[in-house]
Design an enzyme around this catalytic site. Structure first.
Site, PDB file in Angstrom:
ATOM      1  N   LYS A 136       0.600  -1.145  -0.344  1.00  0.00           N
ATOM      2  CA  LYS A 136       0.213   0.074  -0.156  1.00  0.00           C
ATOM      3  C   LYS A 136       0.701   1.049  -0.209  1.00  0.00           C
ATOM      4  CE  LYS A 136      -3.975  -2.596   2.301  1.00  0.00           C
ATOM      5  NZ  LYS A 136      -5.453  -2.105   3.450  1.00  0.00           N
ATOM      6  N   TYR A 138     -12.454  -1.815  -3.750  1.00  0.00           N
ATOM      7  CA  TYR A 138     -12.864  -1.633  -2.528  1.00  0.00           C
ATOM      8  C   TYR A 138     -14.676  -0.970  -2.227  1.00  0.00           C
ATOM      9  CZ  TYR A 138      -8.507  -2.367   0.011  1.00  0.00           C
ATOM     10  OH  TYR A 138      -7.185  -2.538   0.329  1.00  0.00           O
ATOM     11  N   ASN A 153      -2.339   0.135   6.488  1.00  0.00           N
ATOM     12  CA  ASN A 153      -2.062  -1.131   6.835  1.00  0.00           C
ATOM     13  C   ASN A 153      -0.749  -1.986   6.466  1.00  0.00           C
ATOM     14  OD1 ASN A 153      -3.558  -1.740   5.181  1.00  0.00           O
ATOM     15  ND2 ASN A 153      -5.269  -2.818   7.204  1.00  0.00           N
ATOM     16  N   HIS A 211      -2.348  -5.318   1.485  1.00  0.00           N
ATOM     17  CA  HIS A 211      -3.903  -5.753   1.623  1.00  0.00           C
ATOM     18  C   HIS A 211      -2.998  -7.606   0.767  1.00  0.00           C
ATOM     19  CE1 HIS A 211      -7.258  -6.310  -0.908  1.00  0.00           C
ATOM     20  NE2 HIS A 211      -6.540  -7.119  -1.288  1.00  0.00           N
ATOM     21  N   GLU A 213      -9.210 -10.198  -8.399  1.00  0.00           N
ATOM     22  CA  GLU A 213      -8.407  -9.196  -7.662  1.00  0.00           C
ATOM     23  C   GLU A 213      -7.429  -9.039  -8.934  1.00  0.00           C
ATOM     24  OE1 GLU A 213      -9.560  -7.947  -3.030  1.00  0.00           O
ATOM     25  OE2 GLU A 213      -7.779  -8.923  -3.547  1.00  0.00           O
TER      26      GLU A 213
HETATM   27  P1  DAT Z   1      -8.393  -6.637   5.193  1.00  0.00           P
HETATM   28  O1  DAT Z   1      -7.078  -5.595   4.906  1.00  0.00           O
HETATM   29  O2  DAT Z   1      -8.263  -7.181   6.342  1.00  0.00           O
HETATM   30  O3  DAT Z   1      -9.188  -7.604   4.367  1.00  0.00           O
HETATM   31  P2  DAT Z   1     -11.131  -5.279   5.329  1.00  0.00           P
HETATM   32  O4  DAT Z   1     -11.423  -5.814   4.001  1.00  0.00           O
HETATM   33  O5  DAT Z   1     -12.180  -5.203   6.147  1.00  0.00           O
HETATM   34  O6  DAT Z   1      -9.780  -5.848   6.487  1.00  0.00           O
HETATM   35  O7  DAT Z   1     -10.890  -3.561   5.093  1.00  0.00           O
HETATM   36  C1  DAT Z   1     -10.376  -3.245   4.382  1.00  0.00           C
HETATM   37  C2  DAT Z   1      -8.991  -2.264   4.130  1.00  0.00           C
HETATM   38  O8  DAT Z   1      -9.722  -0.848   4.926  1.00  0.00           O
HETATM   39  C3  DAT Z   1      -8.180  -2.502   5.615  1.00  0.00           C
HETATM   40  O9  DAT Z   1      -7.106  -2.960   5.024  1.00  0.00           O
HETATM   41  C4  DAT Z   1      -7.849  -0.930   5.954  1.00  0.00           C
HETATM   42  C5  DAT Z   1      -9.606  -0.032   6.184  1.00  0.00           C
HETATM   43  N1  DAT Z   1     -10.473  -0.244   7.360  1.00  0.00           N
HETATM   44  C6  DAT Z   1     -11.074  -1.907   7.031  1.00  0.00           C
HETATM   45  N2  DAT Z   1     -11.992  -1.786   8.643  1.00  0.00           N
HETATM   46  C7  DAT Z   1     -11.712  -0.372   9.010  1.00  0.00           C
HETATM   47  C8  DAT Z   1     -11.673   0.377  10.149  1.00  0.00           C
HETATM   48  N3  DAT Z   1     -12.419   0.143  10.775  1.00  0.00           N
HETATM   49  N4  DAT Z   1     -11.023   2.079  10.155  1.00  0.00           N
HETATM   50  C9  DAT Z   1     -10.367   2.377   9.480  1.00  0.00           C
HETATM   51  N5  DAT Z   1      -9.573   1.418   8.821  1.00  0.00           N
HETATM   52  C10 DAT Z   1     -11.026   0.504   8.162  1.00  0.00           C
HETATM   53 MG    MG Z   2     -10.448  -7.445   2.673  1.00  0.00          MG
END
Ligand code: DAT
Ligand code: MG
Length: 141
Positions: A10, A50, A113, A116, A127
């Protein structure tokens, strides 16, 4: 059985000059890189990638962040790639990520974070095709 997953280093990973370190950990864990490129997503492409999260409270911030600078999508291959890659990166929030995972070691917070990883083989296919054509995916042979 050999499986593919999509990883994205990222914009925070790229800005912090951590791409080499993260790729080294991914390779050390047994993943082969079939495709790799550096791209700057627009808000539109980040929003489309997303789309499943559209309407969630973090969606706008996520789109803003993912389009804030270049990122590095990679198509990876390994036995059990999807689950093994999710285990390598750790939980979404680095506070919850297990010791030794990439997000635990490098991520600042749940929004930024570092990396991805696809969450299912079906989504991995979708994807990977978002960033790569089939002819851009090359075995290391
Ligand atoms: P992951 O990336 O672990 O699959 P996800 O698909 O639930 O997580 O969410 C996609 C991204 O969105 C994640 O990497 C970071 C952001 N995100 C998710 N939940 C969040 C939150 N509660 N606050 C801020 N950013 C968030
Ligand atoms: Mg995800």
């Amino acid at each position: 059985m050999k499986e593919r997953t999509l990883a994205i280093l990222k914009p925070d990973c790229v800005r912090k000059n951590l791409t080499g370190q993260i790729i080294a950990r991914i390779e050390a864990a047994g993943f082969k890189i079939l495709g790799i490129k550096k791209v700057r997503m627009t808000k539109e492409t980040a929003g489309a990638f997303y789309a499943v999260h559209k309407g969630k409270p973090f969606y706008d911030g996520l789109v803003e962040f993912m389009s804030s600078g270049p990122c590095i999508p990679m198509a990876l291959e390994k036995d059990n790639a999807v689950v093994d890659f999710r285990n390598l990166i750790g939980a979404t929030d680095p506070k919850d990520a297990a010791p030794g995972t990439i997000r635990k070691d490098y991520a600042d917070n749940k929004g930024e974070n570092i990396v991805h990883g696809s969450d299912s083989p079906e989504n991995a296919k979708i994807e990977i095709s978002f960033f790569f054509s089939e002819k851009e995916l090359l075995e290391n042979l």
